[in-house]
Structure formats: C-alpha cells, structure tokens
Design an enzyme around this catalytic site. Structure first.
Site, short mmCIF file in Angstrom:
data_model
loop_
_atom_site.label_atom_id
_atom_site.label_comp_id
_atom_site.label_asym_id
_atom_site.label_seq_id
_atom_site.Cartn_x
_atom_site.Cartn_y
_atom_site.Cartn_z
N HIS A 22 0.29 -0.51 -10.10
CA HIS A 22 -0.49 -1.43 -9.26
C HIS A 22 -0.86 -2.69 -10.04
O HIS A 22 -2.02 -3.12 -10.06
CB HIS A 22 -1.75 -0.74 -8.74
CG HIS A 22 -2.22 -1.29 -7.43
ND1 HIS A 22 -2.53 -0.50 -6.35
CD2 HIS A 22 -2.44 -2.56 -7.01
CE1 HIS A 22 -2.92 -1.25 -5.34
NE2 HIS A 22 -2.87 -2.51 -5.72
N GLU A 64 -1.36 7.32 -6.08
CA GLU A 64 -1.77 6.44 -7.16
C GLU A 64 -3.25 6.48 -7.49
O GLU A 64 -3.63 6.16 -8.61
CB GLU A 64 -1.39 4.99 -6.82
CG GLU A 64 -2.24 4.35 -5.76
CD GLU A 64 -1.88 2.88 -5.58
OE1 GLU A 64 -2.59 2.04 -6.13
OE2 GLU A 64 -0.90 2.59 -4.89
N ARG A 69 0.85 -1.19 0.00
CA ARG A 69 0.00 0.00 0.00
C ARG A 69 0.88 1.24 0.00
O ARG A 69 1.89 1.30 0.70
CB ARG A 69 -0.93 0.03 1.21
CG ARG A 69 -2.05 -1.00 1.17
CD ARG A 69 -3.07 -0.67 0.08
NE ARG A 69 -4.17 -1.62 0.03
CZ ARG A 69 -4.19 -2.70 -0.75
NH1 ARG A 69 -3.16 -2.98 -1.53
NH2 ARG A 69 -5.25 -3.50 -0.74
#
Length: 327
Positions: A294, A262, A233
């Site tokens: 991601h 992000e 994360r």
C-alpha cells in the site's frame, strides 16, 4: 484544538510537524497505537482524532469516540469505506478526508507495477544480483499500441489514462460518470473493456456495487495473458478467484498494492512471522505476481498534501465552517 493521531510512523510525524507552525491553534499528539474500539478510549480529553486507511473506524469505535467527546474524525486519506458514516452522523461527529492528495503518485505506482510484472523486473534484479545474466523467463511485450482498460476515471484513473496515452496505448474506460477531461478515452461497458484490454487497472472506490468486481465471472471475460493491476482497494478483487485465475494461467502478470488481507500486514514488519494460512503468502508464491505494501501514495509530494489538507480541515472545522472535504 487537541488532535490525537493513531497508527503513526516516523514519516507521519515529520510531515505533519513540518506544517504545524502554520497552525498555532492546533495541538497534535502522535501514537503508534492502532485505532480500534478498545483504543478509542485513549481519545478522552481530545477534540479530534486522526485515522488512516487501515484504521477500524466502525460502529463500536465511533461509539467509543463519542463517549470520549470526540467531535471530529480526520481521515488522512481519500477513502472512507472503513468508516461507519451513518453512526458518526447520528452521534454528531463530523468526518473530513483528503480527497485528492496526489493522483499522480498512485497512478505512477500503478504503471510501475504493470511494467514490473510485464518486464519481470523483480526477477531480473534477483538474477543479476546472483551473477545470472541470462534472459530466461524475462520475455515481456510492448505496451505500445496495446489496449489499456481503466476502471474508474476519477483523478487517479485519469492520471493513469494520461500515462497510458504517453506509452502509445489505446485507452478504454468504464465508469458510472464520464470524465470530460479525457477526450482521448473511449468509454465502454465493463464486458467490452475486459475482453479488449491487455492491461486492466483498477481505480474505482470500494462500494457495495464494486465489492468483488473482479471475480471468477469477470476474470473469465478477460483476454488471455492480461495484466491486472490494483492500487485502489483490496475488496475490489475476490482473492480466491484471482488465485484460481493465476493457476489457470489467465494472467501474464498481476500487480497489487492493495489486497483483501492487507489490514494485518500493511505498514508493518512481519518478516519474522510464518504466515501459514495467509492468502498473501499464496499470492507471493506465484512468479508473475508483484505485491507492494500500500505504498502507491508514498511520495514526498503526497505526504505534504495529506498533512497540509488534514490540518486545514481541522482549522475549517474549528472556525465553524465546512469545506468540500466533509464526508
């Protein structure tokens, strides 16, 4: 049961529709629209909605879903730090997730990032494409007999530890709970791990306790020339302090599949945008930083697992029973 899927791409639809014939009681509707307090009203007439890791499932969104009589929130991911769990519980909305869709997919991507920044694969690719076959600026170091520090030894961290073991690395780990399957790992405190590790890989959840775990103070404890990888994360790393450490030449390389900024970028094509004030743009300006969007989860096997488990979660809820995937 009617389920509205928010923020879907073509690969999401293809994957879920492949498994849908096994669940004739479920009716799925797919939208590209992102979930937010404003778009939550589109769920009127649906029993459940399905959201992803970058969705806004905060207080106002959940309240709007409640007004639309949504009874179930399906998270097609493992993490739920973006979900107001307390508000959902207060309003009687059940939350279910996919806790372990493919640990190996994320762990393999973490090692790919580590290898890329170590052996400068991103730079080598560009050089050779331009007919430059020199080895300038491509020097790396052996992972063999170096030390890997794994922060978080759940399923993904354990998979990363096994990969590092295969490279012949000494493995240190830091976690509140020890994984009994990792008898080849040495558990130590965080300071010891940071001081001794040549590779630090983050695999812990984002909580109040782990928010900005990597900051100016913890970066100062790391070895000179360390490689840092984050596939967990973005909030685990304080970006401003990371940039400060990169500028101070603390890191040999940094590999990021997640980062604090992000949510505006992930899974979107912003190639025509000028990101004038973007910390992401600042990170990309460094030659020893590798950023991906991601994509650690993005394998055929992981998408199949996400789809099948999510649909089974819906069926278990529909049949009046829970399972271990309830938040």
């Amino acid at each position: 049961m009617k389920i509205l899927f928010y923020d879907t791409k073509s690969y999401d639809r293809e994957s879920f529709e492949k498994f849908l014939p096994q669940y004739p009681q479920l009716e799925l509707e797919f939208m590209e629209t992102e979930l937010s307090p404003r778009t939550a009203r589109l769920s009127q007439g649906y029993d459940a909605i399905c959201a992803f890791v970058n969705s806004d499932v905060g207080t106002r969104t959940i309240e709007a879903l409640h007004r639309s009589n949504v009874r179930l929130i399906l998270m097609r991911c493992a993490g739920f730090n973006n979900v107001d769990v307390d508000t959902a519980a207060r309003l009687g909305i059940t939350i279910m997730r996919v806790p372990g869709y493919s640990p190996e997919a994320v762990a393999e991507h973490a090692m790919a990032l580590a290898l890329t920044v170590n052996r400068h694969m991103h730079k080598a690719y560009v050089k050779v494409r331009e007919n430059d076959f020199s080895l300038n600026s491509l020097m790396g170091f052996n992972f063999y007999q170096k030390t890997a520090g794994i922060i978080g030894t759940g399923k993904i961290g354990a998979a990363m530890a096994r990969i590092c073991r295969g490279f012949g690395m000494r493995i240190l780990a830091y976690d509140v709970y020890r994984n009994p399957s990792l008898d080849f790992v040495e558990y130590v405190d965080l300071d010891t791990l940071l001081k001794a590790s040549d590779l630090v890989s983050l695999h812990c959840p984002l909580t109040d306790a782990t928010y900005h775990l990597i900051n100016r103070d913890t970066i100062r404890e790391m070895k000179e020339g360390v490689i840092l990888v984050n596939t967990s994360r973005g909030g685990l790393v304080k970006t401003e302090d990371l940039i400060e450490g990169i500028r101070a030449r603390k890191f040999f390389g940094v590999g990021l599949d997640v980062y604090e900024e992000e949510n505006r970028n992930v899974f979107e094509d912003r190639s025509d945008d000028i990101m004038e004030h973007s910390t992401t743009a600042r990170l990309l300006s460094f030659p020893n930083v590798m950023i991906t969007s991601h994509q650690g989860f993005f394998t055929n096997e992981a998408l199949d697992a996400i789809s099948s488990v999510t649909l089974q979660n819906a069926m278990d809820f529909l049949n009046g029973g829970g399972n271990g995937n309830m938040v």
